[in-house]
Write a protein that holds these residues in place. Structure first.
Motif, mmCIF file in Angstrom:
data_model
loop_
_atom_site.group_PDB
_atom_site.id
_atom_site.type_symbol
_atom_site.label_atom_id
_atom_site.label_comp_id
_atom_site.label_asym_id
_atom_site.label_seq_id
_atom_site.Cartn_x
_atom_site.Cartn_y
_atom_site.Cartn_z
ATOM 1 N N SER A 47 0.740 -1.194 -0.069
ATOM 2 C CA SER A 47 0.106 0.061 -0.025
ATOM 3 C C SER A 47 0.999 1.305 0.071
ATOM 4 C CB SER A 47 -0.943 0.111 1.374
ATOM 5 O OG SER A 47 -0.338 -0.075 2.301
ATOM 6 N N ASP A 50 1.110 4.029 -2.915
ATOM 7 C CA ASP A 50 0.328 5.154 -3.045
ATOM 8 C C ASP A 50 0.960 6.360 -2.563
ATOM 9 O OD1 ASP A 50 -1.901 3.862 -4.538
ATOM 10 O OD2 ASP A 50 -2.584 3.034 -2.756
ATOM 11 N N TYR A 161 4.627 -6.299 -5.078
ATOM 12 C CA TYR A 161 3.530 -5.557 -5.776
ATOM 13 C C TYR A 161 3.838 -5.085 -7.063
ATOM 14 C CZ TYR A 161 1.052 -1.513 -7.376
ATOM 15 O OH TYR A 161 0.072 -0.706 -8.279
#
Length: 301
Positions: A47, A50, A161
């Protein structure tokens, strides 16, 4: 070492004056399209992407995502077996065979404080007692990070990711190094005696290493490469410090090898390179080495 609040203050000031940076654009008159390079922290959550300015735009613009290794290859049966074998002591030995009684007591006391259990426990001993000191150090560092980071999910990390997103978008995934090279460098790059010294350094200086982990984590999440380099370069002035040869093998020689490969890859297709953030800064870091080859490096704001 400076107190953690000073490191955090420095990190927050850096953000305020817009010096926070992990993503860079690489351009050259001979490149039709620019490429990018981003620094990661191997235990950071996916995450956090971002929070990196321009990260998703860079991912959209490139045709290839290149990590240190191709992570899917690490999950193959053959490579999992190789890594597991590299993590184990040779000839059926156990840690109690290479540590003295006093050293085992110190190690057990450290594990008790960290895990609430130690190698005197038959189950723990069967799982960890045959590991190399380097492999055990790595496992204990992950546990320490988990204790410092509520909600940590080892199945949803930032390194994976990028490659998962690339594969999902139909982009090519590549690696700068082979699995065999990483095994040789990261798992077998030091003698057992040196591994033993390094594990005992962590055991005997637990507060120092815990504070250093907090500072490194804070510097990364602040996207503060200068602070990250300062913490990484800090010395204790004893055998716990990495030798110049060890630093070369783990960081600088790899930087040089990558910078020999990166130009060819960028010439073939615009690429997003995803590497550990500690490889980026400094005179011998990847950014300066690319500049020395004539590439323009621009922070992505």
């Amino acid at each position: 070492m400076k107190k953690i609040f000073l490191s955090l203050l420095f990190a927050f000031i850096s953000i305020a004056i817009s010096n926070a940076q992990l993503l860079y654009k690489i351009s050259h008159k001979n490149l039709e399209k620019p490429s990018y390079i981003v620094g990661t922290y191997h235990l950071a959550p996916a995450s956090f992407v971002d929070s990196i300015s321009g990260a998703r735009v860079a991912l959209d613009e490139v045709a290839v995502v290149c990590g240190e290794v191709v992570m899917n290859e690490m999950e193959s049966f053959e490579n999992v077996k190789k890594v597991q074998e590299a993590m184990m002591l040779p000839d059926g030995k156990t840690l109690s065979d290479i540590f003295t009684v006093d050293e085992m007591q110190r190690l057990n006391a450290y594990m008790d404080k960290l895990l609430g259990v130690n190698l005197d426990n038959p189950i723990i001993n069967s799982q960890m007692g045959k590991m190399t000191p380097m492999a055990l150090s790595t496992q204990l560092q992950v546990v320490q990070y988990m204790k410092l980071t509520p909600g940590f999910n080892p199945m949803d990390l930032i390194d994976a990711y990028w490659q998962k997103a690339a594969a999902k978008a139909g982009k090519k995934v590549a690696g700068l190094e082979s699995i065999d090279f990483q095994i040789a460098t990261l798992y077998k790059g030091a003698t057992l005696e040196r591994q033993k010294q390094q594990l005992l350094c962590m055991v005997d200086n637990a507060d120092y290493y815990s504070l250093q982990m907090k500072e490194l984590t804070a510097a990364y999440f602040a996207q503060n490469l200068p602070a990250l380099q300062e913490i990484t370069d800090e010395k204790m002035g004893n055998m716990c410090d990495s030798t110049p040869e060890e630093e070369a093998a783990l960081i600088y020689d790899r930087n040089s090898a990558w910078v020999e490969k990166i130009p060819t890859m960028m010439a073939e297709a615009p690429t997003l390179f995803v590497v550990g953030a500690a490889h980026l800064p400094g005179e011998k870091g990847v950014l300066e080495l690319l500049k020395a080859k004539g590439y323009t490096i621009e922070a992505v704001r």
